[in-house]
Write a protein that holds these residues in place. Structure first.
Motif, PDB file in Angstrom:
ATOM      1  N   GLU A   1      36.532  26.807   2.372  1.00  0.00           N
ATOM      2  CA  GLU A   1      36.970  27.201   1.288  1.00  0.00           C
ATOM      3  C   GLU A   1      38.161  26.461   0.472  1.00  0.00           C
ATOM      4  OE1 GLU A   1      37.288  31.330   0.778  1.00  0.00           O
ATOM      5  OE2 GLU A   1      36.544  31.458  -1.208  1.00  0.00           O
TER       6      GLU A   1
ATOM      7  N   GLY B   1      37.828  23.042  -0.592  1.00  0.00           N
ATOM      8  CA  GLY B   1      36.998  22.916  -1.494  1.00  0.00           C
ATOM      9  C   GLY B   1      35.822  22.276  -1.160  1.00  0.00           C
ATOM     10  N   TRP B   2      35.359  22.473  -0.085  1.00  0.00           N
ATOM     11  CA  TRP B   2      34.052  21.755   0.505  1.00  0.00           C
ATOM     12  C   TRP B   2      32.827  23.010   0.502  1.00  0.00           C
ATOM     13  CZ3 TRP B   2      35.444  18.536   5.649  1.00  0.00           C
ATOM     14  CH2 TRP B   2      36.082  17.706   5.237  1.00  0.00           C
ATOM     15  N   ALA B   3      33.410  24.213   0.371  1.00  0.00           N
ATOM     16  CA  ALA B   3      32.453  25.287   0.446  1.00  0.00           C
ATOM     17  C   ALA B   3      33.105  26.421  -0.729  1.00  0.00           C
ATOM     18  CB  ALA B   3      32.067  25.814   1.623  1.00  0.00           C
ATOM     19  N   THR B   4      32.260  27.111  -1.489  1.00  0.00           N
ATOM     20  CA  THR B   4      32.336  28.165  -2.291  1.00  0.00           C
ATOM     21  C   THR B   4      31.808  29.583  -1.845  1.00  0.00           C
ATOM     22  OG1 THR B   4      30.560  27.455  -3.721  1.00  0.00           O
ATOM     23  CG2 THR B   4      32.823  26.857  -4.348  1.00  0.00           C
TER      24      THR B   4
ATOM     25  N   GLU C   1      30.548  33.202  -2.740  1.00  0.00           N
ATOM     26  CA  GLU C   1      30.321  34.411  -3.676  1.00  0.00           C
ATOM     27  C   GLU C   1      30.098  35.749  -3.062  1.00  0.00           C
ATOM     28  OE1 GLU C   1      26.321  34.162  -5.311  1.00  0.00           O
ATOM     29  OE2 GLU C   1      25.537  33.317  -3.321  1.00  0.00           O
TER      30      GLU C   1
ATOM     31  N   SER D   1      28.357  28.561  -0.018  1.00  0.00           N
ATOM     32  CA  SER D   1      27.344  27.582  -0.630  1.00  0.00           C
ATOM     33  C   SER D   1      28.273  26.083  -0.137  1.00  0.00           C
ATOM     34  CB  SER D   1      26.998  27.505  -1.999  1.00  0.00           C
ATOM     35  OG  SER D   1      26.523  28.932  -2.042  1.00  0.00           O
ATOM     36  N   ILE D   2      27.704  24.989   0.006  1.00  0.00           N
ATOM     37  CA  ILE D   2      28.474  23.876   0.254  1.00  0.00           C
ATOM     38  C   ILE D   2      28.580  23.298  -1.194  1.00  0.00           C
ATOM     39  CG2 ILE D   2      26.348  22.472   0.163  1.00  0.00           C
ATOM     40  CD1 ILE D   2      27.777  20.762   2.594  1.00  0.00           C
ATOM     41  N   GLY D   3      29.700  22.608  -1.285  1.00  0.00           N
ATOM     42  CA  GLY D   3      30.106  22.206  -2.774  1.00  0.00           C
ATOM     43  C   GLY D   3      29.659  20.440  -2.680  1.00  0.00           C
ATOM     44  N   ALA D   4      29.788  19.851  -3.715  1.00  0.00           N
ATOM     45  CA  ALA D   4      29.618  18.388  -3.731  1.00  0.00           C
ATOM     46  C   ALA D   4      30.808  17.684  -2.978  1.00  0.00           C
ATOM     47  CB  ALA D   4      30.021  18.066  -5.312  1.00  0.00           C
TER      48      ALA D   4
ATOM     49  N   GLY E   1      31.986  18.784   0.000  1.00  0.00           N
ATOM     50  CA  GLY E   1      31.319  19.171   1.077  1.00  0.00           C
ATOM     51  C   GLY E   1      30.414  18.467   1.436  1.00  0.00           C
TER      52      GLY E   1
END
Lengths: 197, 197
Positions: B58, B61-64, B66, B80-83, B85
């Motif tokens: 987190e 910035g690789w995962a977010t 909620e 959730s995986i981010g761009a 990530g």
DNA sequence: ATCTCCATGTAACTCGTTACATGATTTT
DNA sequence: AAAATCATGTAACGAGTTACATGGAGAT
């Protein structure tokens, strides 16, 4: 005097070392080389892990050390297994097994490979195949040499136990290569038909 | 605020987690179950190892995360995986592989088995075979189910990557069982002829 | 002279497991 | 009522890797 309290559980590495010195007496250095190559097939350790365990085996009375002439600032010590060590090793062979299947980074990469380009995945698989073919060649040469020495004839010897693990290594490499080739064929097939840009 | 300095190398477990949440968002608890069973085939981790890595993903910035409704004293978070990530995971798949072959306690036991009675060794091998047959049955059932769902048809999907690793699992178990049976036959043969005592 | 091998150890750190801690919901 | 499952975290420890440290013998 690396550590003193000898009530904590004996690590698996201790039994790997016992299995090696049960064949012939070895120095710590020789053990560190063997835990890269022959037994290194299924158990590895660095010298920094080995020396403390050797001292502990000595304190447990499971191994004895004799000083031998050698170079270096500290005495060279060759370790032999003792009767108590043999008993401990025998008991460990029969002990119930803990089923924790190992970690396999190649499988993890393949599991994640759908996020990457097909060409990248194919490169990964080709590299893996090359390395496994190399390993397989080493093992098969060693197997041939063992069979020529008649090691495969008597299943009660230590050399036969070596040979048995070697055969498993060969089976593992072959199975993995076959799987890699299957996977590469599948990726090639689903790429060359080119359904989508 | 488990740790703060984020300059140390990212552990392999982070990529195992990314590979899982790249398929669908998951809570830490769901990850801890998946790292026992499906992917658990080749990578494992306990929840105590997973939660700190999730917080780090987190921060990177690789995962977010909620917050979702759930029980317990602390908020339930689904990751959730981010761009970034996805980019990191893609880069990791292509990265050069470190060749450290794993540890295999059964092979180590066989390597040491010549010190034990033949009956003890045979017991060890029989136990191992039973456990591997059980595992094989689980895998083959899973493979059949995957093939029925048509997962094997398109090699570009995440489900196919699952299926590919499952096939390797089946190959591994079969190879191991064949080797165990070979070894048991050899030990039986050299024992029943009864040359000594 | 430099490199590799032999030889043994310690220190610092990361990885991984077990145990401690809390508490709601659902099933038996 | 008790147990299992869901859910997240920390603490303590053991296992394993990398780096630091020393120094002789032999080969290039």
């Amino acid at each position: 005097m690396t550590d003193v309290g000898d009530d904590s559980p004996v690590p698996t590495l201790a039994f790997a070392i016992l299995a090696l010195i049960a064949r012939e007496p070895l120095t710590g250095y020789q053990l560190s080389r063997q835990l890269r190559d022959p037994i290194g097939l299924f158990w590895q350790a660095r010298h920094s892990q080995i020396y403390p365990v050797l001292n502990r085996l000595e304190r447990l009375g499971w191994a004895t050390a004799e000083e031998v002439p050698g170079p270096g600032p500290r005495p060279t010590r060759r370790f032999s297994i003792g009767a108590a060590g043999m008993d401990a090793l025998r008991a460990w062979v029969a002990a119930p097994q803990s089923r924790r299947s190992g970690r396999d980074e190649l499988l993890l990469r393949v599991y994640a490979s759908w996020v990457a380009d097909r060409s990248v995945t194919l490169g990964l698989l080709r590299d893996a195949e090359a390395r496994h073919r190399e390993q397989l060649a080493t093992y098969t040469a060693r197997r041939r040499s063992a069979e020529d020495r008649g090691v495969a004839d008597d299943a009660t010897t230590a050399e036969f136990a070596d040979y048995a693990t070697l055969r498993r290594g060969i089976g593992f490499e072959r199975g993995r290569i076959a799987w890699l080739r299957w996977l590469m064929r599948r990726l090639d097939a689903d790429g060359s038909s080119d359904d989508e840009g």
